[in-house]
Design an enzyme around this catalytic site. Structure first.
Site, mmCIF file in Angstrom:
data_model
loop_
_atom_site.group_PDB
_atom_site.id
_atom_site.type_symbol
_atom_site.label_atom_id
_atom_site.label_comp_id
_atom_site.label_asym_id
_atom_site.label_seq_id
_atom_site.Cartn_x
_atom_site.Cartn_y
_atom_site.Cartn_z
ATOM 1 N N HIS A 119 24.528 66.719 72.982
ATOM 2 C CA HIS A 119 25.613 65.762 72.740
ATOM 3 C C HIS A 119 25.107 64.592 71.896
ATOM 4 O O HIS A 119 24.645 63.585 72.425
ATOM 5 C CB HIS A 119 26.165 65.282 74.083
ATOM 6 C CG HIS A 119 27.384 64.429 73.978
ATOM 7 N ND1 HIS A 119 28.211 64.176 75.036
ATOM 8 C CD2 HIS A 119 27.932 63.742 72.940
ATOM 9 C CE1 HIS A 119 29.204 63.397 74.661
ATOM 10 N NE2 HIS A 119 29.051 63.102 73.384
ATOM 11 N N HIS A 141 25.888 62.232 68.268
ATOM 12 C CA HIS A 141 26.759 61.852 67.149
ATOM 13 C C HIS A 141 25.874 61.460 65.971
ATOM 14 O O HIS A 141 25.215 60.415 66.014
ATOM 15 C CB HIS A 141 27.664 60.688 67.551
ATOM 16 C CG HIS A 141 28.615 61.035 68.664
ATOM 17 N ND1 HIS A 141 29.856 61.569 68.431
ATOM 18 C CD2 HIS A 141 28.486 60.950 70.016
ATOM 19 C CE1 HIS A 141 30.468 61.780 69.601
ATOM 20 N NE2 HIS A 141 29.655 61.424 70.575
ATOM 21 N N ARG A 151 27.025 61.076 62.845
ATOM 22 C CA ARG A 151 27.847 60.171 62.004
ATOM 23 C C ARG A 151 28.050 60.612 60.554
ATOM 24 O O ARG A 151 28.919 60.067 59.879
ATOM 25 C CB ARG A 151 27.278 58.745 61.998
ATOM 26 C CG ARG A 151 27.158 58.098 63.358
ATOM 27 C CD ARG A 151 28.482 58.035 64.087
ATOM 28 N NE ARG A 151 28.409 57.181 65.285
ATOM 29 C CZ ARG A 151 29.198 57.323 66.321
ATOM 30 N NH1 ARG A 151 30.125 58.276 66.344
ATOM 31 N NH2 ARG A 151 29.099 56.519 67.360
ATOM 32 N N HIS A 202 35.709 65.642 76.606
ATOM 33 C CA HIS A 202 35.713 64.212 76.944
ATOM 34 C C HIS A 202 36.932 64.007 77.828
ATOM 35 O O HIS A 202 38.064 64.166 77.376
ATOM 36 C CB HIS A 202 35.801 63.370 75.660
ATOM 37 C CG HIS A 202 35.985 61.898 75.902
ATOM 38 N ND1 HIS A 202 35.024 60.971 75.564
ATOM 39 C CD2 HIS A 202 37.012 61.191 76.440
ATOM 40 C CE1 HIS A 202 35.462 59.753 75.888
ATOM 41 N NE2 HIS A 202 36.661 59.864 76.417
ATOM 42 N N HIS A 228 29.426 63.908 79.624
ATOM 43 C CA HIS A 228 29.148 62.572 80.190
ATOM 44 C C HIS A 228 29.918 62.250 81.484
ATOM 45 O O HIS A 228 30.703 61.301 81.533
ATOM 46 C CB HIS A 228 29.374 61.475 79.157
ATOM 47 C CG HIS A 228 30.620 61.566 78.302
ATOM 48 N ND1 HIS A 228 31.845 61.898 78.795
ATOM 49 C CD2 HIS A 228 30.806 61.342 76.985
ATOM 50 C CE1 HIS A 228 32.736 61.885 77.811
ATOM 51 N NE2 HIS A 228 32.126 61.552 76.703
ATOM 52 N N ASP A 268 24.639 61.604 74.536
ATOM 53 C CA ASP A 268 25.807 60.972 73.886
ATOM 54 C C ASP A 268 25.337 59.897 72.908
ATOM 55 O O ASP A 268 25.934 58.821 72.798
ATOM 56 C CB ASP A 268 26.786 60.392 74.917
ATOM 57 C CG ASP A 268 28.146 60.036 74.298
ATOM 58 O OD1 ASP A 268 28.376 60.363 73.116
ATOM 59 O OD2 ASP A 268 28.965 59.428 74.999
ATOM 60 N N HIS A 309 25.927 52.714 66.238
ATOM 61 C CA HIS A 309 26.862 51.811 65.559
ATOM 62 C C HIS A 309 26.030 50.738 64.869
ATOM 63 O O HIS A 309 25.135 50.148 65.501
ATOM 64 C CB HIS A 309 27.808 51.133 66.569
ATOM 65 C CG HIS A 309 28.737 52.072 67.267
ATOM 66 N ND1 HIS A 309 29.806 52.676 66.644
ATOM 67 C CD2 HIS A 309 28.751 52.519 68.551
ATOM 68 C CE1 HIS A 309 30.444 53.446 67.516
ATOM 69 N NE2 HIS A 309 29.821 53.381 68.682
ATOM 70 N N GLY A 352 29.753 52.876 72.986
ATOM 71 C CA GLY A 352 28.648 53.814 72.770
ATOM 72 C C GLY A 352 27.311 53.163 72.485
ATOM 73 O O GLY A 352 27.239 52.054 71.967
#
Ligand SMILES: [Zn+2]
Ligand SMILES: [Zn+2]
Length: 443
Positions: A76, A78, A80, A195, A248, A321, A325, A340
């Site tokens: 899991h 991200h 981006r 999710h 999660h 997860d 950012h 996140g």
């Protein structure tokens, strides 16, 4: 689980030539029930044997006092890219993975545009091959453009190499669409990574709804927002015979629902994130946006419930997860900052510190939850040191004490609530396809 095994997506890379011996480590391979001090012999990118005959090798890694495990697999993540390269790219995210001890990641498709076409899957594979870091397995969208209206072309995405399906970032809201998604994915024996959130219940919330949110005067997201949706998806998985993977899990009630579903033989698996078994909603008292995630940090009783779920196997996997950012976004005030945090470079330290060093789980269970089971759930031929397997290996120093320094992360972002924490346990070497791709101390 008898999922079809998937061809590795980076098979176009030439096999690494030569021999590597990892000497004298504690070899922990739950896929074969192995936990003993031994050598691991690798030739031309594949595992040859566990058990040394003192053969000479092109390269030797001394692993005395270290844990030698099948490569860790974070299902899991991200990354981006495409669309939000200011937060992370496939290259920086996979470098962070290697530094955290991960030889494989599964990337979640809520990119811009989302990964809902064959071309988008191929784009990720190509970028990952060019980065030449860890393996990147692609999760495709459940719905076209992640809009939750029509199904994505699941069959074509499977053809392109998608290993699972998810609209993560958001739930699949339409129950009838979710039912059809289960039916489709079942034909290809692929899980849906869900999710779980009822948006009407969590709308406007920035943290767990409870005593702390009340004290702080912040809008809350109740545990029921997650549990109601887990209940719906368990029912749909039962009706269709599809495979549900709950992402999660953050509440003790959610763990109970999954435990009951498993006992009834429903095809459900689950993951928990290190922050959900480490922190509580008390962390929001400083109004730090690095404590804001979805699902939110819950209560001490929820943390205990999640740990109990990991101990008894209700929670199959630990996944991060990883949600980068850029600093200018995360520095906004709490109600405007995005949800996140980063996960890849702190997962091993947090898991060893919170669960292994405290005696809650042993090394075999940790490696099973971070390597063997994620690979098995995704139907991917990894997570094992069986002779003939691709030589993806993680070497961990179980006793190394270190300080988290977000400024030194490989990730492009620094949004972690763990900056400055002292942790125990760290990956010291990450080996992908027989090549040492990361050594602690060597850049
Ligand atoms: Zn999510
Ligand atoms: Zn996510």
């Amino acid at each position: 689980m008898s999922a079809a095994r998937v061809t590795p997506p980076v098979a176009s890379q030439p096999a690494h030539r030569g021999t590597l011996v990892i000497r004298g480590g504690r070899v922990v391979d739950p896929s074969q029930g192995i936990d003993r001090v031994d050598d691991v012999l690798v030739r031309d990118g594949r595992i040859v044997a566990i058990g040394g005959r003192g053969e000479p090798a092109d390269e030797t890694l001394d692993a005395a006092g270290l844990v030698v495990a099948p490569g860790l697999f974070d299902m899991h993540v991200h990354l981006r890219e495409p669309g939000r390269e200011e937060d992370e790219t496939i290259e920086t995210g996979t470098r962070a993975a290697l530094a955290g001890g991960f030889t494989s990641v599964a990337c979640i498709p809520n990119t811009e545009p989302p990964i809902d076409t064959q071309a988008a899957v191929e784009f990720i594979h190509q970028k990952a091959a060019r980065a030449d870091t860890c393996n990147v397995f692609v999760v495709g969208c459940v719905s076209r453009n992640r809009e939750g209206k029509e199904l994505a072309e699941i069959g074509r995405l499977v053809e392109a190499g998608a290993v699972a399906f998810s609209d993560d970032g958001a739930p699949v809201y339409d129950a009838e669409l979710m039912r059809r998604a289960f039916e489709y994915c079942r034909m290809f024996d692929r899980p849906i990574l869900a999710h779980e959130e009822v948006l009407e219940l969590s709308r406007g919330g920035v943290m767990h709804e409870g005593l702390v949110s009340l004290t702080l005067g912040l809008a809350g997201m109740p545990a029921a927002a997650e549990e109601v949706m887990i209940g719906r998806d368990v029912a749909l998985a039962e009706t269709t015979g599809g495979r549900l993977h709950v992402m999660h899990v953050s509440t003790a009630g959610g763990v109970d629902l999954i435990r009951t579903a498993k006992a009834r033989g429903i095809r459900v698996t689950a993951e928990a994130c290190p922050h959900h078994f480490t922190l509580t909603d008390e962390s929001l008292r400083g109004f730090d946006a690095n404590a804001k995630m979805s699902p939110p940090l819950r209560t001490a009783a929820d943390v205990e419930g999640i740990i109990a779920g990991i101990v008894d196997g209700t929670i199959d996997c630990i996944a991060t997860d990883h949600a980068p950012h850029a600093p200018e976004k995360k520095m906004l005030e709490l109600d405007r900052a995005p949800f996140g945090i980063l996960g890849l470079e702190t997962a091993v330290g947090l898991t060893v510190t919170r669960l292994v060093a405290t005696g809650r789980i042993g090394w075999p269970r940790m490696i099973e939850s971070m390597s063997t089971l994620p690979a098995r759930i995704l139907g991917v031929d990894r997570g094992t040191l069986r002779p003939g397997a691709v030589a993806d290996i993680t070497v961990i120093d179980p006793n190394l004490s270190w300080r988290v320094d977000a400024a030194s992360f490989r990730s492009k972002s620094v949004n972690t609530p763990f900056d400055g924490w002292s942790l125990q346990g760290r990956a010291v070497a990450t080996i992908v396809g027989g090549r040492v791709k990361y050594r602690l101390g060597g850049r």
